[in-house]
Design an enzyme around this catalytic site. Structure first.
Site, PDB file in Angstrom:
ATOM      1  N   HIS A 101      -0.633   0.182  -9.706  1.00 31.21           N
ATOM      2  CA  HIS A 101      -1.248  -0.819  -8.725  1.00 31.21           C
ATOM      3  C   HIS A 101      -1.863  -1.918  -9.458  1.00 31.21           C
ATOM      4  O   HIS A 101      -3.265  -2.201  -9.678  1.00 31.21           O
ATOM      5  CB  HIS A 101      -2.420  -0.060  -8.253  1.00 31.21           C
ATOM      6  N   ARG A 153       0.678  -1.067   0.029  1.00 35.94           N
ATOM      7  CA  ARG A 153      -0.064  -0.038  -0.102  1.00 35.94           C
ATOM      8  C   ARG A 153       1.041   1.173  -0.063  1.00 35.94           C
ATOM      9  O   ARG A 153       2.040   1.331   0.717  1.00 35.94           O
ATOM     10  CB  ARG A 153      -0.838  -0.132   1.210  1.00 35.94           C
TER      11      ARG A 153
HETATM   12  P1  NDP Z   1      -1.576 -11.613   4.869  1.00 37.61           P
HETATM   13  O1  NDP Z   1      -2.625 -11.055   5.799  1.00 37.61           O
HETATM   14  O2  NDP Z   1      -1.782 -12.995   4.313  1.00 37.61           O
HETATM   15  O3  NDP Z   1      -0.064 -11.237   5.498  1.00 37.61           O
HETATM   16  C1  NDP Z   1       0.287  -9.955   6.070  1.00 37.61           C
HETATM   17  C2  NDP Z   1       1.689 -10.526   6.590  1.00 37.61           C
HETATM   18  O4  NDP Z   1       2.046  -9.213   7.307  1.00 37.61           O
HETATM   19  C3  NDP Z   1       1.572 -11.376   7.756  1.00 37.61           C
HETATM   20  O5  NDP Z   1       2.721 -12.226   7.742  1.00 37.61           O
HETATM   21  C4  NDP Z   1       1.490 -10.482   9.161  1.00 37.61           C
HETATM   22  O6  NDP Z   1       2.278 -11.449  10.037  1.00 37.61           O
HETATM   23  C5  NDP Z   1       2.219  -9.414   8.688  1.00 37.61           C
HETATM   24  N1  NDP Z   1       2.052  -8.405   9.618  1.00 37.61           N
HETATM   25  C6  NDP Z   1       1.120  -7.772   9.792  1.00 37.61           C
HETATM   26  N2  NDP Z   1       1.142  -6.537  10.679  1.00 37.61           N
HETATM   27  C7  NDP Z   1       2.407  -6.703  11.062  1.00 37.61           C
HETATM   28  C8  NDP Z   1       3.086  -5.782  11.835  1.00 37.61           C
HETATM   29  N3  NDP Z   1       2.449  -4.968  12.710  1.00 37.61           N
HETATM   30  N4  NDP Z   1       4.548  -6.187  12.248  1.00 37.61           N
HETATM   31  C9  NDP Z   1       5.076  -7.176  11.369  1.00 37.61           C
HETATM   32  N5  NDP Z   1       4.327  -8.038  10.669  1.00 37.61           N
HETATM   33  C10 NDP Z   1       2.988  -7.771  10.583  1.00 37.61           C
HETATM   34  O7  NDP Z   1      -1.755 -10.696   3.550  1.00 37.61           O
HETATM   35  P2  NDP Z   1      -1.498 -10.993   1.944  1.00 37.61           P
HETATM   36  O8  NDP Z   1      -0.102 -11.726   1.882  1.00 37.61           O
HETATM   37  O9  NDP Z   1      -2.672 -11.807   1.492  1.00 37.61           O
HETATM   38  O10 NDP Z   1      -1.317  -9.485   1.574  1.00 37.61           O
HETATM   39  C11 NDP Z   1      -0.624  -8.553   1.748  1.00 37.61           C
HETATM   40  C12 NDP Z   1      -1.024  -7.145   1.283  1.00 37.61           C
HETATM   41  O11 NDP Z   1      -0.518  -6.998   0.125  1.00 37.61           O
HETATM   42  C13 NDP Z   1      -2.452  -6.942   1.367  1.00 37.61           C
HETATM   43  O12 NDP Z   1      -2.621  -6.522   2.687  1.00 37.61           O
HETATM   44  C14 NDP Z   1      -2.638  -5.611   0.544  1.00 37.61           C
HETATM   45  O13 NDP Z   1      -2.645  -4.459   1.169  1.00 37.61           O
HETATM   46  C15 NDP Z   1      -1.378  -5.839  -0.632  1.00 37.61           C
HETATM   47  N6  NDP Z   1      -1.790  -6.164  -1.827  1.00 37.61           N
HETATM   48  C16 NDP Z   1      -1.476  -5.642  -2.926  1.00 37.61           C
HETATM   49  C17 NDP Z   1      -1.740  -5.858  -4.190  1.00 37.61           C
HETATM   50  C18 NDP Z   1      -1.368  -5.031  -5.459  1.00 37.61           C
HETATM   51  O14 NDP Z   1      -1.617  -5.254  -6.521  1.00 37.61           O
HETATM   52  N7  NDP Z   1      -0.219  -4.281  -5.287  1.00 37.61           N
HETATM   53  C19 NDP Z   1      -2.533  -7.004  -4.395  1.00 37.61           C
HETATM   54  C20 NDP Z   1      -2.962  -7.688  -3.480  1.00 37.61           C
HETATM   55  C21 NDP Z   1      -2.457  -7.483  -2.259  1.00 37.61           C
HETATM   56  P3  NDP Z   1       1.473 -12.845  10.826  1.00 37.61           P
HETATM   57  O15 NDP Z   1       1.828 -13.823   9.514  1.00 37.61           O
HETATM   58  O16 NDP Z   1       2.406 -12.938  11.804  1.00 37.61           O
HETATM   59  O17 NDP Z   1       0.164 -12.455  11.095  1.00 37.61           O
END
Ligand code: NDP
Length: 313
Positions: free
Chosen positions: A276, A228
């Site tokens: 995006h 993002r």
């Molecule tokens: P997930 O929820 O599967 O993964 C999120 C990861 O971030 C997890 O490993 C989580 O940790 C970690 N995380 C969250 N908060 C924290 C924090 N405060 N400190 C450290 N680690 C943290 O999401 P996805 O992989 O499915 O998607 C990730 C993001 O990609 C989406 O939220 C979206 O914004 C973005 N996206 C962008 C796209 C684009 O076209 N550019 C398309 C699709 C998605 P834990 O595993 O421990 O919970």
């Protein structure tokens, strides 16, 4: 079973017919303002508040993307938008992981083989072989090791790069060094040459890619933001490029989208930009996933993909 659908840009007919095919017993309809008829499930993106609020019969709301930040920020302003206890689901992978892998691997290889340098030399008509980068000096650090970050890390490890990831909870991915929590962020950053961001947008992660973080990376680092725009402090990235701390950046997401034509990011020679599209929702995969989840709910099973309203992702 009644299913309502709202997406500002998707082809509604494709979705209504596709979901109908997936769940032949269901009645799938496009939601229109004033439609207060009962619904069991809602498929949404940027839903109007009145589409969901007060719907006590809902058994599940499906966000038609991987990130739920836009829905959760609306929910914060209108807490009654999601009736108490109704689970919110998001799309997990549904074809997005492969797209993210393609994007990340191709750009890492581009930097690793110094194609950006050769492109600059070409502008000067200069025939000049450069010293190769070594894999051991090209540690990749993936911020966010969830559904998408985990797969991206995996594919880069398969290309022989040293790969590490950072998440809230510790991971056990083969061949990937896992760092977890704020207390391990500095260790994760130290020695990271290529930073790839796949964190969700939450209050804890906004502005995380700032000067303080960039200064902890290896020298001549590369930054890829695929998550993002609000994660990145754009002026801090420009300063790091100026100082030479960061050598190049590839950005898919921006604080303001579309990126305004007067943004200095457009003209910067060492920033690459895409609008995006790193990973888009693939309708067929997404519909199959949603239908499977609905069937699991109807069977009283506990499906994956449920968003934690507490953690905000
Ligand atoms: P997930 O929820 O599967 O993964 C999120 C990861 O971030 C997890 O490993 C989580 O940790 C970690 N995380 C969250 N908060 C924290 C924090 N405060 N400190 C450290 N680690 C943290 O999401 P996805 O992989 O499915 O998607 C990730 C993001 O990609 C989406 O939220 C979206 O914004 C973005 N996206 C962008 C796209 C684009 O076209 N550019 C398309 C699709 C998605 P834990 O595993 O421990 O919970």
């Amino acid at each position: 079973m009644e299913i309502i659908f709202h997406h500002p840009t998707f082809d509604t007919q494709t979705w209504l017919e596709g979901m109908q095919q997936q769940l032949p017993g269901a009645n799938v309809r496009q939601w229109h303002p004033g439609d207060n008829q009962p619904a069991d499930y809602a498929l949404v993106w940027h839903p109007p508040v009145e589409m969901l609020s007060g719907r006590q019969t809902l058994k599940g709301v499906f966000a038609l993307g991987a990130g739920v930040d836009s829905i959760l920020s609306k929910l914060q302003a209108h807490p009654d938008m999601l009736p108490n206890g109704v689970p919110l689901f998001r799309l997990e992978d549904t074809g997005m992981a492969l797209q993210m892998q393609e994007y990340a691997v191709s750009q890492v290889l581009h930097w690793f083989r110094r194609f950006d340098d050769y492109q600059a030399l070409k502008q000067q008509a200069k025939w000049q072989p450069l010293e190769d980068y070594r894999r051991e000096d090209f540690t990749i650090g993936v911020l966010g090791a969830g559904v998408l970050g985990g797969k991206v890390a995996e594919s880069l490890a398969a290309w022989g790069f040293p790969v590490r990831c950072w998440s809230r909870s510790k991971k056990d991915y083969p061949g990937i060094t896992s760092f977890a929590g704020d207390e391990q962020l500095s260790d994760f950053l130290s020695g990271t040459r290529v930073l790839i961001n796949l964190l969700p947008n939450t209050p804890q992660t906004v502005g995380i890619i700032n000067s303080r973080l960039l200064n902890q990376l290896a020298d001549e680092a590369f930054v890829m933001n695929l998550a993002r725009g609000v994660h990145l402090v754009e002026s801090d990235l420009l300063a790091a490029l100026e100082s030479g701390k960061v050598k190049g950046a590839m950005l898919d997401v921006f604080a303001q989208e579309p990126l305004p034509s007067n943004s200095p990011l457009w003209k910067h020679p060492r920033i690459a930009i895409t609008p995006h599209l790193a990973a888009v929702t693939r309708p067929q995969e997404a519909m199959e996933y949603i239908a499977k989840t609905i069937r699991q709910i109807e069977n009283g099973e506990n499906p994956g993909g449920q968003v934690s309203l507490h953690h905000g992702y």
